[in-house]
Design an enzyme around this catalytic site. Structure first.
Site, mmCIF file in Angstrom:
data_model
loop_
_atom_site.group_PDB
_atom_site.id
_atom_site.type_symbol
_atom_site.label_atom_id
_atom_site.label_comp_id
_atom_site.label_asym_id
_atom_site.label_seq_id
_atom_site.Cartn_x
_atom_site.Cartn_y
_atom_site.Cartn_z
ATOM 1 C CE LYS A 115 -4.349 -1.887 1.371
ATOM 2 N NZ LYS A 115 -5.584 -1.831 2.065
ATOM 3 C CE LYS A 217 -6.613 -7.274 -1.129
ATOM 4 N NZ LYS A 217 -7.420 -7.135 0.036
ATOM 5 C CE LYS A 220 -13.769 -2.287 1.038
ATOM 6 N NZ LYS A 220 -12.752 -2.339 2.075
HETATM 7 N N1 AQP Z 1 -10.072 -10.391 -2.639
HETATM 8 C C1 AQP Z 1 -10.425 -10.820 -1.442
HETATM 9 N N2 AQP Z 1 -10.696 -12.121 -1.226
HETATM 10 C C2 AQP Z 1 -11.080 -12.581 0.001
HETATM 11 N N3 AQP Z 1 -11.219 -11.777 1.075
HETATM 12 C C3 AQP Z 1 -10.961 -10.457 0.893
HETATM 13 N N4 AQP Z 1 -11.026 -9.408 1.722
HETATM 14 C C4 AQP Z 1 -10.670 -8.276 1.068
HETATM 15 N N5 AQP Z 1 -10.386 -8.560 -0.214
HETATM 16 C C5 AQP Z 1 -10.558 -9.914 -0.345
HETATM 17 C C6 AQP Z 1 -11.413 -9.517 3.113
HETATM 18 O O1 AQP Z 1 -12.466 -8.589 3.361
HETATM 19 C C7 AQP Z 1 -12.376 -8.161 4.706
HETATM 20 C C8 AQP Z 1 -12.510 -6.684 4.753
HETATM 21 O O2 AQP Z 1 -11.436 -6.098 4.055
HETATM 22 P P1 AQP Z 1 -11.087 -4.576 4.301
HETATM 23 O O3 AQP Z 1 -11.983 -3.730 3.549
HETATM 24 O O4 AQP Z 1 -11.068 -4.294 5.739
HETATM 25 O O5 AQP Z 1 -9.602 -4.444 3.821
HETATM 26 P P2 AQP Z 1 -8.840 -4.897 2.545
HETATM 27 O O6 AQP Z 1 -8.381 -6.300 2.746
HETATM 28 O O7 AQP Z 1 -7.780 -3.898 2.343
HETATM 29 O O8 AQP Z 1 -9.949 -4.846 1.384
HETATM 30 P P3 AQP Z 1 -9.876 -4.375 -0.108
HETATM 31 O O9 AQP Z 1 -11.213 -4.587 -0.663
HETATM 32 O O10 AQP Z 1 -8.760 -4.977 -0.847
HETATM 33 O O11 AQP Z 1 -9.679 -2.819 -0.013
HETATM 34 P P4 AQP Z 1 -8.492 -1.932 -0.477
HETATM 35 O O12 AQP Z 1 -8.534 -1.923 -1.948
HETATM 36 O O13 AQP Z 1 -8.854 -0.602 0.141
HETATM 37 O O14 AQP Z 1 -7.228 -2.521 0.064
HETATM 38 C C9 AQP Z 1 -11.055 -8.689 5.276
HETATM 39 O O15 AQP Z 1 -11.320 -9.825 6.071
HETATM 40 C C10 AQP Z 1 -10.293 -9.083 4.046
HETATM 41 O O16 AQP Z 1 -9.402 -10.148 4.297
#
Ligand code: AQP
Length: 354
Positions: A115, A217, A220
């Site tokens: 990040k 992965k 968002k």
């Molecule tokens: N691709 C994924 N597959 C399975 N689990 C996922 N999670 C996120 N992406 C995947 C799980 O969703 C929960 C909440 O995630 P979060 O929003 O707190 O943080 P993150 O992992 O940073 O999610 P994003 O969507 O990838 O957001 P950005 O793009 O902002 O980094 C967690 O349990 C996570 O494991």
């Protein structure tokens, strides 16, 4: 030897549209775990500032994550649903954990490296300390089980390291105050105030990958909306994204080994399996030998049938947010009362006055 009382805790960041990865990796597990367990589910709004300092509509994002929890089937009366900033004890414990955690441990966090990107000097201290706040989120309730996607595994290992170091550094104080219980960690007996958290990561899609690139992965923050299925997507959008999902020219194999080296095919089979509550082996038994032109429409139907009721309910809940606000207020009060019990003891253990 005894055991900590089982408590399930997890959180989701209000940083954009929730997607299928968040749903399969986290929210759907939250729903399944609520039967027979004490569960606390949090919208981690303080973490959202590490992604972006100034948000156009953070309150709206917080409400929409809470709406997704409720629309997916989480019962806010039986469980606690709240937003992190309503419970300042998370930040208070995080500060103590910042003093427990070692710089060397934090430097190994791959999510920070990803990040922060190339210009690490410009990353915020909050982003660097994120895993310490995450440990506090869980341990301020002495949470024992954490349903998450595979990407959070390393952060949970760090939470265990922090808990263990706190338990060992303050062992005498914990005993003298009459807190904690005797547990075994590996073969070692430990008098522990904080439990060793266990990640709950299993299932056929622990890491849902981008629909455009099977090595990344689903996220968002991916600039391409075609890379993910958002929980708020309508049937047409879901259909378009799955039809356009990257695949290879071969059909589906009949055996699981045939998915090796085919990340995009593996991802779509994993998504189907997770949505249908089956294993990948079951899915290949059904679709092995078929082309993607047959498999993709079946996946569209399954995804639309699963997600549409959730999307509809989320939209309904977001039309009048007073219900969501009341749920978060009530959850915040209940969470604060529990967190304060832990923090009273932690203040005593570390030696703060009153
Ligand atoms: N691709 C994924 N597959 C399975 N689990 C996922 N999670 C996120 N992406 C995947 C799980 O969703 C929960 C909440 O995630 P979060 O929003 O707190 O943080 P993150 O992992 O940073 O999610 P994003 O969507 O990838 O957001 P950005 O793009 O902002 O980094 C967690 O349990 C996570 O494991």
């Amino acid at each position: 030897m005894s055991e900590f009382k089982k408590l399930v805790f997890s959180g989701v960041q209000p940083t954009g549209n929730l997607h299928l990865g968040n749903y399969l990796g986290a929210i759907r597990k939250f729903v399944a775990l609520q039967d027979g367990n004490d569960c606390i589910y949090c919208v981690v709004d303080m973490h959202a500032l590490t992604a972006q300092l100034v948000h156009d509509d953070l309150r709206g994002q917080i409400r929409s994550i809470a709406a997704a929890f409720i629309a997916s089937g989480i019962d806010p009366v039986k469980n606690i649903v709240f937003n992190q900033s309503a419970v300042p004890q998370h930040a208070e414990l995080a500060w103590i954990f910042n003093c427990v955690a070692r710089i060397g441990w934090m430097n190994r966090m791959t999510q920070f490296k990803d990040k922060a990107g190339k210009d690490r000097e410009q990353a915020s201290l909050g982003l660097y300390a994120y895993p310490s706040l995450m440990a506090a989120d869980i341990l301020v309730y002495r949470g024992t089980h954490v349903p998450v996607g595979d990407d959070q595994k390393q952060h949970l290992e760090l939470a265990r390291d922090i808990a263990m170091k706190f338990n060992l550094d303050y062992a005498e104080h914990i005993r003298k105050a009459g807190y904690g219980i005797d547990i075994t960690v590996g073969e070692e007996p430990v008098h522990a105030y904080f439990p060793m958290v266990e990640p709950l990561i299993d299932g056929p899609a622990p890491r849902v990958m981008s629909l455009r690139d099977g090595s990344k992965k689903m996220s968002k923050s991916d600039p391409s909306d075609l890379s993910r299925i958002n929980l708020m997507d309508d049937a047409d959008a879901i259909s378009k994204k799955i039809r356009k999902a990257k695949t290879d020219p071969d059909g589906l194999p009949s055996e699981i080994d045939g998915l090796k080296g085919r990340p995009e095919a593996d991802n779509l089979v994993g998504i189907y399996a997770a949505l249908a509550d089956k294993t990948k082996i079951d899915v290949l038994a059904e679709f092995g030998g078929q082309q993607f032109s047959v498999f993709k429409p079946a996946l569209v139907d399954l995804a639309v049938n699963t997600l549409s009721p959730i999307t509809g309910e989320m939209r309904r809940l977001m039309e009048d947010t007073s219900h969501i606000d009341a749920i978060l207020k009530d959850g915040g009060e209940r969470a604060r009362a529990r967190a304060e019990v832990t923090m009273n003891e932690v203040r005593d253990i570390v030696g703060f006055l009153g």
